[in-house]
Design a protein around this motif. Sequence first.
Motif, PDB file in Angstrom:
ATOM      1  N   TYR A  18     -24.171 -32.737   9.637  1.00  0.00           N
ATOM      2  CA  TYR A  18     -23.453 -32.812  10.530  1.00  0.00           C
ATOM      3  C   TYR A  18     -22.209 -32.318   9.658  1.00  0.00           C
ATOM      4  O   TYR A  18     -22.479 -32.742   8.039  1.00  0.00           O
ATOM      5  CB  TYR A  18     -23.330 -34.459  11.037  1.00  0.00           C
ATOM      6  CG  TYR A  18     -24.902 -34.753  11.936  1.00  0.00           C
ATOM      7  CD1 TYR A  18     -24.238 -34.179  13.109  1.00  0.00           C
ATOM      8  CD2 TYR A  18     -25.840 -34.795  11.045  1.00  0.00           C
ATOM      9  CE1 TYR A  18     -24.993 -34.956  14.066  1.00  0.00           C
ATOM     10  CE2 TYR A  18     -27.370 -35.247  12.380  1.00  0.00           C
ATOM     11  CZ  TYR A  18     -26.198 -34.763  14.048  1.00  0.00           C
ATOM     12  OH  TYR A  18     -27.253 -35.565  14.751  1.00  0.00           O
ATOM     13  N   PRO A  19     -21.619 -32.103   9.767  1.00  0.00           N
ATOM     14  CA  PRO A  19     -20.039 -32.441   8.984  1.00  0.00           C
ATOM     15  C   PRO A  19     -19.530 -32.901   8.248  1.00  0.00           C
ATOM     16  O   PRO A  19     -19.259 -33.637   7.357  1.00  0.00           O
ATOM     17  CB  PRO A  19     -18.601 -31.821  10.187  1.00  0.00           C
ATOM     18  CG  PRO A  19     -19.403 -31.057  11.883  1.00  0.00           C
ATOM     19  CD  PRO A  19     -20.408 -31.986  11.659  1.00  0.00           C
ATOM     20  N   ASP A  20     -19.562 -34.648   9.186  1.00  0.00           N
ATOM     21  CA  ASP A  20     -19.160 -35.601   8.773  1.00  0.00           C
ATOM     22  C   ASP A  20     -20.446 -36.309   8.784  1.00  0.00           C
ATOM     23  O   ASP A  20     -20.788 -36.732  10.479  1.00  0.00           O
ATOM     24  CB  ASP A  20     -18.031 -36.113   8.855  1.00  0.00           C
ATOM     25  CG  ASP A  20     -18.176 -37.292   7.940  1.00  0.00           C
ATOM     26  OD1 ASP A  20     -17.936 -38.398   8.762  1.00  0.00           O
ATOM     27  OD2 ASP A  20     -17.095 -37.069   6.870  1.00  0.00           O
ATOM     28  N   TRP A  21     -20.832 -37.406   7.920  1.00  0.00           N
ATOM     29  CA  TRP A  21     -22.205 -38.330   8.769  1.00  0.00           C
ATOM     30  C   TRP A  21     -21.795 -39.714   9.777  1.00  0.00           C
ATOM     31  O   TRP A  21     -22.261 -39.874  10.548  1.00  0.00           O
ATOM     32  CB  TRP A  21     -21.921 -39.358   7.626  1.00  0.00           C
ATOM     33  CG  TRP A  21     -21.465 -40.608   7.450  1.00  0.00           C
ATOM     34  CD1 TRP A  21     -20.293 -40.609   6.176  1.00  0.00           C
ATOM     35  CD2 TRP A  21     -21.223 -42.180   7.937  1.00  0.00           C
ATOM     36  NE1 TRP A  21     -19.633 -41.504   6.393  1.00  0.00           N
ATOM     37  CE2 TRP A  21     -19.158 -42.655   7.753  1.00  0.00           C
ATOM     38  CE3 TRP A  21     -21.723 -42.914   9.003  1.00  0.00           C
ATOM     39  CZ2 TRP A  21     -19.643 -43.501   7.240  1.00  0.00           C
ATOM     40  CZ3 TRP A  21     -21.155 -43.754   9.444  1.00  0.00           C
ATOM     41  CH2 TRP A  21     -20.157 -44.487   8.604  1.00  0.00           C
ATOM     42  N   ARG A  22     -20.485 -39.415  10.681  1.00  0.00           N
ATOM     43  CA  ARG A  22     -19.553 -40.267  11.458  1.00  0.00           C
ATOM     44  C   ARG A  22     -20.103 -39.460  12.951  1.00  0.00           C
ATOM     45  O   ARG A  22     -19.828 -40.390  13.484  1.00  0.00           O
ATOM     46  CB  ARG A  22     -17.972 -40.730  10.558  1.00  0.00           C
ATOM     47  CG  ARG A  22     -18.357 -42.161  10.456  1.00  0.00           C
ATOM     48  CD  ARG A  22     -16.480 -41.873   9.702  1.00  0.00           C
ATOM     49  NE  ARG A  22     -16.362 -40.773   8.754  1.00  0.00           N
ATOM     50  CZ  ARG A  22     -15.446 -40.793   7.990  1.00  0.00           C
ATOM     51  NH1 ARG A  22     -14.608 -41.918   7.703  1.00  0.00           N
ATOM     52  NH2 ARG A  22     -15.437 -39.934   7.230  1.00  0.00           N
ATOM     53  N   ASP A  23     -20.236 -37.982  12.849  1.00  0.00           N
ATOM     54  CA  ASP A  23     -20.441 -37.528  13.477  1.00  0.00           C
ATOM     55  C   ASP A  23     -21.540 -37.977  13.427  1.00  0.00           C
ATOM     56  O   ASP A  23     -22.512 -37.591  14.823  1.00  0.00           O
ATOM     57  CB  ASP A  23     -20.528 -35.518  13.359  1.00  0.00           C
ATOM     58  CG  ASP A  23     -18.758 -36.133  12.985  1.00  0.00           C
ATOM     59  OD1 ASP A  23     -18.102 -35.760  13.567  1.00  0.00           O
ATOM     60  OD2 ASP A  23     -18.251 -34.961  12.028  1.00  0.00           O
ATOM     61  N   GLY A  24     -23.226 -37.973  13.202  1.00  0.00           N
ATOM     62  CA  GLY A  24     -24.227 -38.456  13.214  1.00  0.00           C
ATOM     63  C   GLY A  24     -24.325 -39.728  13.885  1.00  0.00           C
ATOM     64  O   GLY A  24     -24.896 -40.241  14.874  1.00  0.00           O
ATOM     65  N   LEU A  25     -23.629 -40.706  13.201  1.00  0.00           N
ATOM     66  CA  LEU A  25     -22.734 -41.675  14.151  1.00  0.00           C
ATOM     67  C   LEU A  25     -22.928 -41.526  15.667  1.00  0.00           C
ATOM     68  O   LEU A  25     -23.260 -41.957  16.408  1.00  0.00           O
ATOM     69  CB  LEU A  25     -21.750 -42.526  13.722  1.00  0.00           C
ATOM     70  CG  LEU A  25     -21.519 -44.304  14.412  1.00  0.00           C
ATOM     71  CD1 LEU A  25     -23.200 -44.668  14.680  1.00  0.00           C
ATOM     72  CD2 LEU A  25     -20.984 -44.541  13.462  1.00  0.00           C
TER      73      LEU A  25
ATOM     74  N   ILE B 193     -28.658 -43.571   6.957  1.00  0.00           N
ATOM     75  CA  ILE B 193     -29.596 -43.192   7.840  1.00  0.00           C
ATOM     76  C   ILE B 193     -29.486 -44.084   8.535  1.00  0.00           C
ATOM     77  O   ILE B 193     -29.161 -45.973   8.609  1.00  0.00           O
ATOM     78  CB  ILE B 193     -31.144 -44.446   7.069  1.00  0.00           C
ATOM     79  CG1 ILE B 193     -31.801 -43.619   5.889  1.00  0.00           C
ATOM     80  CG2 ILE B 193     -31.804 -44.209   7.676  1.00  0.00           C
ATOM     81  CD1 ILE B 193     -31.939 -42.156   6.074  1.00  0.00           C
ATOM     82  N   ILE B 194     -29.044 -43.853   9.933  1.00  0.00           N
ATOM     83  CA  ILE B 194     -28.261 -44.352  11.487  1.00  0.00           C
ATOM     84  C   ILE B 194     -29.687 -44.773  12.280  1.00  0.00           C
ATOM     85  O   ILE B 194     -30.335 -43.993  12.372  1.00  0.00           O
ATOM     86  CB  ILE B 194     -27.127 -43.809  11.221  1.00  0.00           C
ATOM     87  CG1 ILE B 194     -26.359 -43.043   9.927  1.00  0.00           C
ATOM     88  CG2 ILE B 194     -26.751 -44.557  12.944  1.00  0.00           C
ATOM     89  CD1 ILE B 194     -25.616 -41.932  10.827  1.00  0.00           C
ATOM     90  N   VAL B 195     -30.051 -46.151  12.617  1.00  0.00           N
ATOM     91  CA  VAL B 195     -30.736 -46.229  13.556  1.00  0.00           C
ATOM     92  C   VAL B 195     -29.567 -47.374  14.981  1.00  0.00           C
ATOM     93  O   VAL B 195     -28.497 -47.789  14.648  1.00  0.00           O
ATOM     94  CB  VAL B 195     -31.418 -47.585  13.233  1.00  0.00           C
ATOM     95  CG1 VAL B 195     -32.668 -47.311  14.269  1.00  0.00           C
ATOM     96  CG2 VAL B 195     -32.156 -46.177  12.208  1.00  0.00           C
ATOM     97  N   ALA B 196     -29.416 -46.842  15.616  1.00  0.00           N
ATOM     98  CA  ALA B 196     -28.516 -47.413  16.631  1.00  0.00           C
ATOM     99  C   ALA B 196     -29.457 -48.137  18.657  1.00  0.00           C
ATOM    100  O   ALA B 196     -30.679 -47.363  18.661  1.00  0.00           O
ATOM    101  CB  ALA B 196     -28.150 -46.495  17.529  1.00  0.00           C
ATOM    102  N   VAL B 197     -29.828 -49.408  18.495  1.00  0.00           N
ATOM    103  CA  VAL B 197     -30.841 -49.852  19.252  1.00  0.00           C
ATOM    104  C   VAL B 197     -29.840 -50.043  21.156  1.00  0.00           C
ATOM    105  O   VAL B 197     -29.235 -50.868  20.611  1.00  0.00           O
ATOM    106  CB  VAL B 197     -31.558 -50.828  19.055  1.00  0.00           C
ATOM    107  CG1 VAL B 197     -32.422 -51.484  20.046  1.00  0.00           C
ATOM    108  CG2 VAL B 197     -32.238 -50.482  17.916  1.00  0.00           C
ATOM    109  N   HIS B 198     -29.595 -49.217  22.029  1.00  0.00           N
ATOM    110  CA  HIS B 198     -29.315 -49.662  22.752  1.00  0.00           C
ATOM    111  C   HIS B 198     -29.311 -50.342  23.920  1.00  0.00           C
ATOM    112  O   HIS B 198     -28.274 -51.565  24.315  1.00  0.00           O
ATOM    113  CB  HIS B 198     -28.778 -48.095  23.599  1.00  0.00           C
ATOM    114  CG  HIS B 198     -27.622 -48.084  25.321  1.00  0.00           C
ATOM    115  ND1 HIS B 198     -28.284 -48.422  26.133  1.00  0.00           N
ATOM    116  CD2 HIS B 198     -26.442 -48.031  25.280  1.00  0.00           C
ATOM    117  CE1 HIS B 198     -26.873 -48.642  27.547  1.00  0.00           C
ATOM    118  NE2 HIS B 198     -26.120 -48.477  26.103  1.00  0.00           N
TER     119      HIS B 198
END
Length: 342
Positions: free
Chosen positions: A41-48, A20-25
């Motif tokens: 996504y191929p990898d969770w880091r692609d989701g990041l 679960i990735i949440v970004a507050v810009h």
Amino acid sequence: MSLKHQRVVVERGPRSGLPIIVAVHSTALGTAIGGCRIATYPDWRDGLDDVLRLSSAMTQKAALAGLPHGGGKTVVALPAGAVLDRRAVLHDVGDVIENLGGIYATGPDVGTGPDDMMTIGERTGYVLCRTGDSSPGTAAGVVASMRAVVADRFGSPELSGRSFAVLGAGRVGSHVVRLLRSAGATVLTADVDPSRRTAMESVGATWTDPRSCLTAAVDVLVPAALGGVLTAGTVPTLRCAAVAGPANNQLATDDIADLLHERDILWAPDVVVSAGGIVHAIATELHHETPAQVTTRIEAIGDTLSGILSAARETSSTPAAAASRLADFLVGTPPTPLPATV
């Protein structure tokens, strides 16, 4: 990578086991807003990577739409073939958002809808669009933008007689098709889901495959599905005069704006074109504006885009650069200096 975000949270959901990735810009203008995306996504880091781009774009979108809010985003990164326990995932999302203490509120995005917002709302109050679909508002903003685009490109805001290729016939794309057809436009459309064909043909649109839709000889290409469709490989194949649509992050990389400019293809920044849904949700649910006031706000998206296109022409820059400068000014960041001209 230089992280310019105010806060980024990555948690393994205790119920779902998924990232679960949440970004507050930014919250410079107010509470950050941005949808919840559930995608593979191929990898969770692609989701990041995706959530960082999308949340930054939301800051620009809110500022350019005149909303007193910053930008954020949620991404649930699914591995290929994942079996989704939807309720578990959405409760995990709600808990992460609740723990942010109110600096960010979410809403629907790719892979989620109003029913999902109700489920997230069982765990947090910081959620929008629990009782309504934002896609008609998004589509209305797209059509307002279309009038600005064809006026800039062809000298008249009239949509009748103009040709459009709508790539993606989902919740937003199908509304755009219907509105364009009602305005007398010729519409070609495509989607990876063939079950949408009958509904689109019933309103007079011509159905084709996604590749043919992307490269169709039309006045305006309308990306209305996932982002990243405009790449160094696809831009040389385009046969449109302009590109304007609601898909987020249409440019695979920032320099694609220059490729479009070199080909004399007018690109309307998606952070402006796609703002109608969030304008509707925020103005209605948070600021309790009347339907007439909300409609006026959405129609003003076209005026904002016209100003950006004029500024780009006057400064010999791309619309992407002009939109970014205006958003930075509105948020309070010093604008990027213009390149020297001879």
